[in-house]
Design a protein around this motif. Structure first.
Motif, PDB file in Angstrom:
ATOM      1  N   ASP A  61      13.279   5.150  99.046  1.00 23.87           N
ATOM      2  CA  ASP A  61      11.844   5.218  98.769  1.00 23.87           C
ATOM      3  C   ASP A  61      11.498   6.612  98.250  1.00 23.87           C
ATOM      4  O   ASP A  61      10.992   7.467  98.979  1.00 23.87           O
ATOM      5  CB  ASP A  61      11.060   4.898 100.046  1.00 23.87           C
ATOM      6  CG  ASP A  61       9.611   4.522  99.770  1.00 23.87           C
ATOM      7  OD1 ASP A  61       9.122   4.819  98.659  1.00 23.87           O
ATOM      8  OD2 ASP A  61       8.964   3.945 100.665  1.00 23.87           O
ATOM      9  N   VAL A 332      18.449   5.919 103.893  1.00 25.54           N
ATOM     10  CA  VAL A 332      17.193   6.531 104.341  1.00 25.54           C
ATOM     11  C   VAL A 332      16.032   5.755 103.729  1.00 25.54           C
ATOM     12  O   VAL A 332      15.942   5.626 102.502  1.00 25.54           O
ATOM     13  CB  VAL A 332      17.115   8.012 103.923  1.00 25.54           C
ATOM     14  CG1 VAL A 332      15.744   8.586 104.261  1.00 25.54           C
ATOM     15  CG2 VAL A 332      18.214   8.820 104.600  1.00 25.54           C
ATOM     16  N   HIS A 333      15.150   5.239 104.573  1.00 23.27           N
ATOM     17  CA  HIS A 333      13.991   4.489 104.096  1.00 23.27           C
ATOM     18  C   HIS A 333      12.689   5.276 104.252  1.00 23.27           C
ATOM     19  O   HIS A 333      11.628   4.786 103.855  1.00 23.27           O
ATOM     20  CB  HIS A 333      13.905   3.154 104.831  1.00 23.27           C
ATOM     21  CG  HIS A 333      15.034   2.223 104.495  1.00 23.27           C
ATOM     22  ND1 HIS A 333      15.009   1.366 103.414  1.00 23.27           N
ATOM     23  CD2 HIS A 333      16.252   2.043 105.079  1.00 23.27           C
ATOM     24  CE1 HIS A 333      16.142   0.683 103.356  1.00 23.27           C
ATOM     25  NE2 HIS A 333      16.910   1.078 104.348  1.00 23.27           N
ATOM     26  N   THR A 334      12.765   6.458 104.807  1.00 25.08           N
ATOM     27  CA  THR A 334      11.596   7.329 104.907  1.00 25.08           C
ATOM     28  C   THR A 334      11.102   7.685 103.510  1.00 25.08           C
ATOM     29  O   THR A 334      11.902   8.101 102.661  1.00 25.08           O
ATOM     30  CB  THR A 334      11.954   8.626 105.659  1.00 25.08           C
ATOM     31  OG1 THR A 334      12.440   8.302 106.951  1.00 25.08           O
ATOM     32  CG2 THR A 334      10.758   9.557 105.768  1.00 25.08           C
ATOM     33  N   ILE A 362      15.960  14.791 107.172  1.00 23.09           N
ATOM     34  CA  ILE A 362      15.500  13.408 107.015  1.00 23.09           C
ATOM     35  C   ILE A 362      16.670  12.445 107.123  1.00 23.09           C
ATOM     36  O   ILE A 362      16.510  11.310 107.575  1.00 23.09           O
ATOM     37  CB  ILE A 362      14.781  13.224 105.656  1.00 23.09           C
ATOM     38  CG1 ILE A 362      13.741  14.327 105.424  1.00 23.09           C
ATOM     39  CG2 ILE A 362      14.132  11.846 105.557  1.00 23.09           C
ATOM     40  CD1 ILE A 362      12.666  14.402 106.455  1.00 23.09           C
ATOM     41  N   ALA A 367      11.146  13.088 110.510  1.00 19.72           N
ATOM     42  CA  ALA A 367      10.036  12.639 109.674  1.00 19.72           C
ATOM     43  C   ALA A 367       9.796  13.643 108.555  1.00 19.72           C
ATOM     44  O   ALA A 367      10.079  14.834 108.704  1.00 19.72           O
ATOM     45  CB  ALA A 367       8.772  12.496 110.514  1.00 19.72           C
ATOM     46  N   ARG A 368       9.295  13.139 107.430  1.00 25.01           N
ATOM     47  CA  ARG A 368       8.926  14.047 106.334  1.00 25.01           C
ATOM     48  C   ARG A 368       7.428  14.319 106.436  1.00 25.01           C
ATOM     49  O   ARG A 368       6.618  13.406 106.336  1.00 25.01           O
ATOM     50  CB  ARG A 368       9.238  13.432 104.968  1.00 25.01           C
ATOM     51  CG  ARG A 368       8.903  14.377 103.817  1.00 25.01           C
ATOM     52  CD  ARG A 368       8.842  13.637 102.506  1.00 25.01           C
ATOM     53  NE  ARG A 368       8.516  14.550 101.409  1.00 25.01           N
ATOM     54  CZ  ARG A 368       7.280  14.977 101.125  1.00 25.01           C
ATOM     55  NH1 ARG A 368       6.258  14.581 101.865  1.00 25.01           N
ATOM     56  NH2 ARG A 368       7.070  15.809 100.124  1.00 25.01           N
ATOM     57  N   GLY A 400       2.364   7.028 104.779  1.00 22.70           N
ATOM     58  CA  GLY A 400       2.998   5.893 105.444  1.00 22.70           C
ATOM     59  C   GLY A 400       3.156   4.715 104.513  1.00 22.70           C
ATOM     60  O   GLY A 400       3.711   4.830 103.423  1.00 22.70           O
ATOM     61  N   THR A 401       2.629   3.575 104.929  1.00 22.28           N
ATOM     62  CA  THR A 401       2.805   2.346 104.154  1.00 22.28           C
ATOM     63  C   THR A 401       1.607   2.014 103.283  1.00 22.28           C
ATOM     64  O   THR A 401       1.542   0.931 102.710  1.00 22.28           O
ATOM     65  CB  THR A 401       3.089   1.156 105.089  1.00 22.28           C
ATOM     66  OG1 THR A 401       1.974   0.977 105.974  1.00 22.28           O
ATOM     67  CG2 THR A 401       4.358   1.385 105.896  1.00 22.28           C
TER      68      THR A 401
END
Length: 468
Positions: A61, A332-334, A362, A367-368, A400-401
Motif C-alpha cells: 500500500d 507490509v500492508h501498512t 514498519i 505504525a507509520r 487509515g482506511t
C-alpha cells in the motif's frame, strides 16, 4: 602479551569491518501496482519482481506524492513532496509558448539534499541511467549524480547497466535506473500471448477507425493515445476524457492487454538487470524496485496519468531486498508513501542509521505516523483542451482506511480504501473534519525560475502528450 592481543584485535576490526552495501533503485515508470502479479494481478507480469519480493519485503500500500514523472521523481530524490520540492506544473492559464507548447513546470529546489548527493558524500559512485527524457541531466532532477544519462530506449539502458556493472571500481555503487516500457504508446508485444492476440486490432487496414486514428505505424505497431492525429486535434486521452472518443468494454480490454504486455517486457528487462547485478558480486547489496505513478486504463473516465489522484495512478509497487538488513519474505500492508524510500535507503545503507521516516521499523510491525498525501496540479495542455473539472488540481488526504479527494475548487468526496479501493462510491458522512485537515496539509514552497527543456527532449515530451 596484552599489547599484542590489543594489536591483533584492532587489526581484526579493520579487516572484518563490512564494506558499505551497493544500492540499486529501479523505477518502472508508469506501472500501477494492481496489474502486477506480485500485488494481486491476474497475469504473470512480474516474475522477477516476485523473486526480489521472496528475498525481501513487499509494501502493498504505497502512495506516490505526485501523479507524473516530474513531481514524483523529485519526491523520491529529495524525500519531500512536490509542494515542498517545488517540482510540479506551475501554470495552467498562461499563453502557449510556440516552442514548448504550455511546458510550464517549476524546477526542483536546489537547497534540498538529493539521494545522489547524500550517497556521493558518503563515498559512493553515483550513476543514473534512464530512458525518460525528464531525467535528462540538463533538467535538474538528477542533481548530484557523478554520471547521469538519458538513453532514450529501455534496451539502451539495460545495455548501459550491464556495461557499468562489469567495470572495475573499488567504490560502493549507488545506481538509479528508469525504464519506460509501460508508458504510452502501448506497443504490441508479439512474445506475450494476450498482447499478440490483439494484432488484428492494430493491423494497418483492419483496425477499427478509432485505432487507425491513434495508431503508431512502426514495427511492432503501437496504440499512441497521447498523439495528435493532426494539428489542433485532440489526443486520444483528451478525446476520451471529453467524451468524444467512445470506447466499449471490448476496446478497454484491448488497451489493458497491450499495457499488460508492456509489463512483461519490463519484467524481462529486470531479469537482465538483476542477473548482471548478481554476477557482478553485488547480490548482498540493497535493491529497491518501485514506480513513479500508475496509469488509468478507462477508470474515472480517463486514460493516462497526471490528472487526478485516484488509486489507479497514486498507488505504486515497492519491493526492497536487503540481505542481512531486512527479513526475507515479509509483506507490509501498512499504508506508506513512495518518498519514504529516501530515509529508508539512508538507514539501510548505514549513511544515516535510524533516519527519521525510515520504513525499516514498519517492516517489523511499527505504525507509520502522519497522513498519506498526494497532489495533482492541472496539466496545462489537458486543462485547455478538455476543460470542465480538469481546470482544477486535486489533493488526496488519507488517514487509515479513509481517503478524502478534494479539488482546488473545493469539491470533495470521502472514500473507504478498505471496501472501495477503486474510489468509485463516496461515503455518506460528514467530511468537514477531513476538509479542515486537508486545508493545512499541503503548504506550497515558493520557487523561482523556469525549466529549459533541450530540443531533443522536447520531441519525446510532445510524443508523450505533455505538450503540443
Amino acid at each position: 602479551m596484552i599489547g599484542l592481543l590489543a594489536l591483533l584485535w584492532s587489526l581484526g576490526c579493520v579487516i572484518f569491518e563490512p564494506p558499505p552495501p551497493d544500492v540499486m533503485v529501479v523505477v518502472l515508470d508508469t506501472v500501477r501496482a494492481d496489474r502486477l502479479k506480485t500485488f494481486g494481478g491476474k497475469r504473470p507480469t512480474s516474475n522477477q519482481l516476485d523473486a526480489i519480493a521472496d528475498a525481501g519485503v513487499v509494501f502493498h500500500d504505497v502512495t506516490a506524492s505526485g501523479t507524473w514523472t516530474w513531481p514524483s521523481h523529485a519526491a523520491l530524490f529529495t524525500g519531500e513532496p512536490p509542494w515542498v520540492s517545488g517540482a510540479h506544473w506551475s501554470d495552467a492559464s498562461g499563453t502557449v509558448d510556440e516552442k514548448t507548447g504550455y511546458w510550464t513546470v517549476s524546477p526542483m529546489r536546489t537547497d534540498l539534499p538529493t539521494l545522489a548527493e547524500r550517497f556521493g558524500e558518503a563515498g559512493y559512485r553515483t550513476v543514473s541511467l534512464a530512458s525518460n527524457s525528464l531525467l535528462d541531466p540538463k533538467l535538474g532532477l538528477t542533481r548530484g549524480f557523478d554520471r547521469a544519462e538519458w538513453l532514450k530506449r529501455d534496451e539502451s539502458v539495460v545495455s548501459a547497466v550491464k556495461a557499468l556493472l562489469s567495470e572495475p571500481d573499488p567504490r560502493p555503487l549507488f545506481l538509479f535506473v528508469n525504464l519506460m516500457a509501460a508508458h504510452a504508446p502501448y506497443t504490441l508485444a508479439p512474445a506475450v500471448p494476450w498482447s499478440n492476440n490483439q494484432r488484428r486490432m492494430l493491423h494497418r487496414d483492419k483496425a477499427p477507425d478509432w485505432v487507425k486514428r491513434y495508431r503508431a505505424d512502426r514495427i511492432p505497431p503501437a496504440l499512441a493515445l497521447g498523439q495528435r492525429p493532426g494539428p489542433g486535434q485532440l489526443t486520444g486521452e483528451e478525446a476520451y476524457a471529453k467524451g468524444s472518443l467512445k470506447l466499449t468494454e471490448f476496446d478497454l480490454r484491448f488497451i489493458e492487454d497491450l499495457y499488460d504486455g508492456e509489463l512483461v517486457r519490463l519484467d524481462r528487462a529486470m531479469v537482465d538487470i538483476v542477473g548482471a547485478w548478481n554476477r557482478s558480486g553485488r547480490g548482498s547489496g540493497i535493491v529497491a524496485v518501485t514506480s513513479d505513478h500508475g496509469e488509468y486504463l478507462g477508470e474515472h473516465g480517463l486514460i493516462g496519468h497526471g490528472i487526478r489522484v485516484f488509486d489507479e495512478v497514486t498507488r505504486v509497487p515497492m519491493v526492497i531486498a536487503a540481505p542481512g538488513r531486512l527479513e526475507q519474505g515479509v509483506s507490509v500492508h501498512t499504508p506508506v508513501q513512495l518518498r519514504d524510500l529516501y530515509p529508508t535507503l539512508l538507514d539501510l545503507s548505514g549513511i544515516e542509521e535510524g533516519a527519521a521516516g525510515s520504513l525499516v521499523p514498519i517492516t517489523t510491525g511499527a505504525a507509520r505516523p502522519g497522513p498519506i498525501l498526494s497532489r495533482a496540479w492541472p496539466m496545462p495542455v489537458f486543462s485547455r483542451n478538455v476543460g470542465g473539472e480538469y481546470i482544477h488540481g486535486q489533493r488526496l488526504y488519507r488517514e487509515g482506511t479513509k481517503a478524502l479527494v478534494v479539488d482546488d475548487a473545493g469539491q470533495a468526496q470521502l472514500f473507504s480504501m478498505a471496501s472501495d479501493r477503486s474510489m468509485s462510491v463516496p461515503l455518506d458522512e460528514d467530511i468537514s473534519p477531513w476538509l479542515k485537515k486537508a486545508e493545512t496539509a499541503f503548504p506550497e514552497a515558493k520557487v523561482s525560475g523556469a525549466v529549459t527543456v533541450p530540443d531533443e527532449a522536447l520531441q519525446q515530451l510532445k510524443a508523450l502528450g505533455y505538450m503540443e
